[in-house]
Every structure is written in C-alpha cells, then in structure tokens.
Design a protein around this motif. Structure first.
Motif, PDB file in Angstrom:
ATOM      1  N   GLU A  32      44.891  48.279  50.569  1.00  0.00           N
ATOM      2  CA  GLU A  32      45.480  47.918  51.856  1.00  0.00           C
ATOM      3  C   GLU A  32      44.851  46.647  52.409  1.00  0.00           C
ATOM      4  N   LEU A  33      43.521  46.558  52.306  1.00  0.00           N
ATOM      5  CA  LEU A  33      42.827  45.388  52.819  1.00  0.00           C
ATOM      6  C   LEU A  33      43.176  44.145  52.015  1.00  0.00           C
ATOM      7  N   ILE A  34      43.224  44.277  50.704  1.00  0.00           N
ATOM      8  CA  ILE A  34      43.556  43.143  49.843  1.00  0.00           C
ATOM      9  C   ILE A  34      44.981  42.660  50.100  1.00  0.00           C
ATOM     10  N   ASP A  35      45.893  43.603  50.352  1.00  0.00           N
ATOM     11  CA  ASP A  35      47.276  43.216  50.634  1.00  0.00           C
ATOM     12  C   ASP A  35      47.364  42.422  51.939  1.00  0.00           C
ATOM     13  N   SER A  39      42.083  37.160  49.903  1.00  0.00           N
ATOM     14  CA  SER A  39      40.806  36.514  49.620  1.00  0.00           C
ATOM     15  C   SER A  39      39.617  37.435  49.931  1.00  0.00           C
ATOM     16  N   ALA A  40      39.920  38.665  50.333  1.00  0.00           N
ATOM     17  CA  ALA A  40      38.847  39.616  50.658  1.00  0.00           C
ATOM     18  C   ALA A  40      37.976  39.879  49.433  1.00  0.00           C
ATOM     19  N   SER A  41      36.679  39.919  49.648  1.00  0.00           N
ATOM     20  CA  SER A  41      35.725  40.194  48.571  1.00  0.00           C
ATOM     21  C   SER A  41      35.330  41.663  48.622  1.00  0.00           C
ATOM     22  N   ILE A  42      35.829  42.435  47.670  1.00  0.00           N
ATOM     23  CA  ILE A  42      35.618  43.881  47.659  1.00  0.00           C
ATOM     24  C   ILE A  42      34.655  44.244  46.537  1.00  0.00           C
ATOM     25  N   LEU A  43      33.648  45.017  46.871  1.00  0.00           N
ATOM     26  CA  LEU A  43      32.749  45.595  45.873  1.00  0.00           C
ATOM     27  C   LEU A  43      32.754  47.102  46.051  1.00  0.00           C
ATOM     28  N   ILE A  44      32.910  47.815  44.952  1.00  0.00           N
ATOM     29  CA  ILE A  44      32.920  49.274  44.977  1.00  0.00           C
ATOM     30  C   ILE A  44      31.772  49.779  44.119  1.00  0.00           C
ATOM     31  N   PHE A  45      30.994  50.696  44.677  1.00  0.00           N
ATOM     32  CA  PHE A  45      29.809  51.215  43.997  1.00  0.00           C
ATOM     33  C   PHE A  45      29.921  52.715  43.776  1.00  0.00           C
ATOM     34  N   ASP A  46      29.464  53.155  42.634  1.00  0.00           N
ATOM     35  CA  ASP A  46      29.296  54.580  42.389  1.00  0.00           C
ATOM     36  C   ASP A  46      28.298  55.112  43.421  1.00  0.00           C
ATOM     37  N   GLY A  47      28.663  56.197  44.097  1.00  0.00           N
ATOM     38  CA  GLY A  47      27.832  56.706  45.177  1.00  0.00           C
ATOM     39  C   GLY A  47      26.487  57.239  44.736  1.00  0.00           C
ATOM     40  N   ARG A  58      46.120  44.675  40.950  1.00  0.00           N
ATOM     41  CA  ARG A  58      47.410  43.999  40.825  1.00  0.00           C
ATOM     42  C   ARG A  58      48.560  44.988  41.017  1.00  0.00           C
ATOM     43  N   GLY A  59      49.665  44.462  41.557  1.00  0.00           N
ATOM     44  CA  GLY A  59      50.848  45.284  41.722  1.00  0.00           C
ATOM     45  C   GLY A  59      50.800  46.139  42.972  1.00  0.00           C
ATOM     46  N   SER A  60      51.627  47.182  42.972  1.00  0.00           N
ATOM     47  CA  SER A  60      51.717  48.072  44.129  1.00  0.00           C
ATOM     48  C   SER A  60      50.583  49.088  44.131  1.00  0.00           C
ATOM     49  N   ALA A  61      50.461  49.801  45.247  1.00  0.00           N
ATOM     50  CA  ALA A  61      49.449  50.857  45.339  1.00  0.00           C
ATOM     51  C   ALA A  61      49.703  51.926  44.281  1.00  0.00           C
TER      52      ALA A  61
END
Length: 204
Positions: A32-35, A39-47, A58-61
């Motif tokens: 949602e944020l990227i859409d 240019s949002a810089s997203i990092l996702i970490f294993d908890g 890429r593409g739709s949700a």
C-alpha cells in the motif's frame, strides 16, 4: 536475503515502523505504501533473527501474495524433502543414526575411556552431550546478540552513540545501552531495545 521466513516480521519505511506481524499482512501494508510512493525505501526483517526478507512488490497486491504463497510452498516442499532424507534408514544401526568417524586421542585418553561403563563410544557420547548442555546458555546469548546486532547495524549505524551503545550491549550493560540509545529515532530504538533485551535476559 531470505526469500521466506516462518517467523513474524517487522517492516520499516526509512526509520519509521510501518507494520509487524504475519508476513502476508506486512507485505500488504508495505505494498500500500509503495503504491502511494514508489520511491519509498522499505526494509523487512525477520522478527527473531533480523534477517532481511526480500519481497517482490511488482504488480497488484494479489500478485504479490500469490508469489509469496508460491515461495512458501517451494520452501515447505524443500524442508519436507530434507526431513525425508534424514529419516531414511540405511545399513548398520538406523534407530540411533550412528555415524562412524575417526577420533585421535592419546593412549591415556583411550585407557580412561575404555574403563568407563559401556566402553569408549558410550563415554564419548556422554561427554559430548554434557558439553552441549553446558554450552547451550552461551549459544543462546551469542545468537541473541547476533540477531540484535544484525538489526542495529542495518538500521542504527548512523544513529547517535551507535558505537558506544553497541560496546555497552556486548558488555552486557543494559542500563548503559539504554542510556546511549535514548537519542535514536523512536521506532529503531524501540525495536533494537526489544531485541537487545532478549540477549540481556539470556545472559542472566
């Protein structure tokens, strides 16, 4: 980077935490944020381990979730294959899973081992198990430190007092670490403290 993770995850856009929880839900929030801002810089970490989790946005949700599901299925199939190989029975003593290896010891070591109940093999296995139990606490502390530092080095490297704070962290000085990390940006600081607390607790 990990393609998939069995643990809950936490996502950051820059220094701001945007979501945490199950991977699919976090992926949707990040999408949602990227859409809205490509240019949002997203990092996702294993908890748990703080490994970075790579997601193709890429593409739709729906397409993002389909790719995640496909990746999960491949990972599950690979794990099942490994488990099947490990449980396959071979010749010899299959129930114990005994593996023969060469061990080099001095004569006095062999003499002592051969005098133990059950002989050298049983004595060696007991020694290994005892050493393993004694090292478990140290291993837990080391892993917790590794997981926390992995996140801090990725997200807090430019925060004030970073080097001093990490020295206090590895020294086991929780109050000093919290004092030095106080100026950090809030979401980074709070998650770093959560991870660090696991290491401090393991060391008690």
């Amino acid at each position: 980077m990990n393609q998939i993770t069995p643990h809950q995850v936490i996502a950051f856009a820059g220094a701001k935490r945007i979501a945490s929880g199950q991977l699919e839900l976090v992926a949707l929030k990040a999408k949602e944020l990227i859409d809205r801002n490509d240019s949002a810089s997203i990092l996702i970490f294993d908890g748990l381990t703080s490994e970075q989790v790579e997601i193709d946005f890429r593409g739709s949700a729906e397409q993002v979730l389909q790719r995640l599901s496909a990746t999960e299925a491949v990972a599950a199939a690979a794990e099942t294959s490994v488990d099947a190989q490990e449980t396959a029975r071979g010749p010899g003593r299959p129930k114990l899973g005994v593996v023969g290896r060469e061990v080099t010891l001095l004569p006095r070591h062999w003499a002592w081992l051969n005098q133990q109940p059950g002989g050298a093999s049983v004595a060696l296995r007991k020694l290994v198990e005892d050493a393993k139990r004694r090292s478990e606490e140290r291993d837990q502390v080391r892993k917790a430190q590794e997981y926390a530092y992995r996140f801090m080095s990725a997200m807090a490297g430019n925060q004030p007092n970073f080097e001093e704070a990490t020295r206090a962290f590895f020294a086991g000085d929780q109050s000093r670490f919290e004092e030095l990390s106080e100026p950090w940006q809030i979401d980074i600081r709070d998650h770093a403290r959560t991870l660090a607390a696991r290491a401090f607790a393991s060391a008690e």
